[in-house]
Design an enzyme around this catalytic site. Structure first.
Site, PDB file in Angstrom:
ATOM      1  N   CYS A   1      -4.697   9.022   3.381  1.00 46.00           N
ATOM      2  CA  CYS A   1      -4.417   8.503   4.715  1.00 46.00           C
ATOM      3  C   CYS A   1      -5.431   9.050   5.722  1.00 46.00           C
ATOM      4  CB  CYS A   1      -3.005   8.892   5.147  1.00 46.00           C
ATOM      5  SG  CYS A   1      -2.524   8.187   6.742  1.00 46.00           S
TER       6      CYS A   1
ATOM      7  N   CYS B   1       4.228  10.125   7.518  1.00 45.81           N
ATOM      8  CA  CYS B   1       3.107   9.193   7.670  1.00 45.81           C
ATOM      9  C   CYS B   1       3.481   8.116   8.695  1.00 45.81           C
ATOM     10  CB  CYS B   1       2.769   8.556   6.322  1.00 45.81           C
ATOM     11  SG  CYS B   1       1.352   7.428   6.409  1.00 45.81           S
TER      12      CYS B   1
ATOM     13  N   ASP C   1      -4.795  10.046   8.557  1.00 39.52           N
ATOM     14  CA  ASP C   1      -4.128  11.051   9.396  1.00 39.52           C
ATOM     15  C   ASP C   1      -4.977  12.334   9.507  1.00 39.52           C
ATOM     16  OD1 ASP C   1      -2.278  13.236  10.181  1.00 39.52           O
ATOM     17  OD2 ASP C   1      -0.755  11.671  10.029  1.00 39.52           O
TER      18      ASP C   1
END
Ligand code: CO
Length: 217
Positions: A42, A101, A44
């Site tokens: 991800c 997430c 992130d």
């Protein structure tokens, strides 16, 4: 936020520390790359691939996007997989999701998210595939965590569906695909222990992209 100008100061300090530790560090780095791993994770900011695995530049080839999605029509991800498998000859491919997430959370909300709609559809499709299990989890936080895990598993299956992965595995016995989840509260990785061979066999009937009819019903 770290001031913009400080980024270059940080960079100079990092480069000089690396050089102090090993004078030929950047000569070696510049020469070539032989990463053993492809990491698909991800975007992130709290989940930095190299840091959580404790590996150095050169050790892992990285692709990141919102909610670690491996979409069939995504040329970007497809090119990364092709390059990593056919040219870099990575031995392992890791799809790494993470609890908390935002992309997975957004996918759980039935609302218009603009340009994110077609992207989140990939995760909403994962929910639909597993809706009996997910709807059986009454607590929303637990359902959200399970969707994070199921999304990783389904994106692993999407990696396994690709031609470069199937063809390389048939010829060489690698790469093997793994699914992980990173826990922001502990800093620890959880291996979802995907049975790569079994997953590969289970999709062969209609996804076999090798020249060998290796599916046996
Ligand atoms: Co995320």
């Amino acid at each position: 936020m770290i001031p913009y100008d400080q980024l270059f100061e940080n960079n100079r300090r990092w480069a000089s520390n690396k050089k102090a530790g090993e004078p030929a560090y950047f000569d070696k780095l510049a020469a070539e790359q032989h990463p053993g791993y492809l990491y698909i994770g991800c975007s992130d900011s709290r989940v930095p691939a190299n840091d959580i695995m404790g590996v150095e530049p050169g050790d892992v080839f990285v692709h990141r996007n919102v909610a670690n999605v491996v979409a069939n029509t995504d040329l970007n991800c497809g090119a990364v997989i092709e390059y990593a498998v056919a040219h870099l000859k990575v031995r392992h491919i890791i799809v790494c999701g993470h609890y908390n997430c935002g992309g997975v959370k957004a996918a759980m909300q039935p609302q218009d998210m603009g340009l994110l709609n077609p992207w989140l559809r990939n995760i909403r499709d994962v929910y639909r595939l597993h809706q009996d299990e997910l709807n059986g989890i009454t607590e929303e936080a637990a359902r959200y965590e399970r969707l994070v895990e199921l999304n990783v598993i389904e994106q692993c299956v999407n990696v396994i569906k690709t031609a470069p992965v199937q063809q390389s595995y048939l010829a060489q016995g690698y790469p093997v695909v793994h699914g992980w989840v990173f826990d922001l509260h502990t800093g620890l990785l959880k291996d979802l222990a995907i049975d790569f061979e079994a997953r590969l066999r289970s999709i062969q009937q209609i996804y076999n992209l090798t020249s060998t009819p290796w599916f046996r019903p």
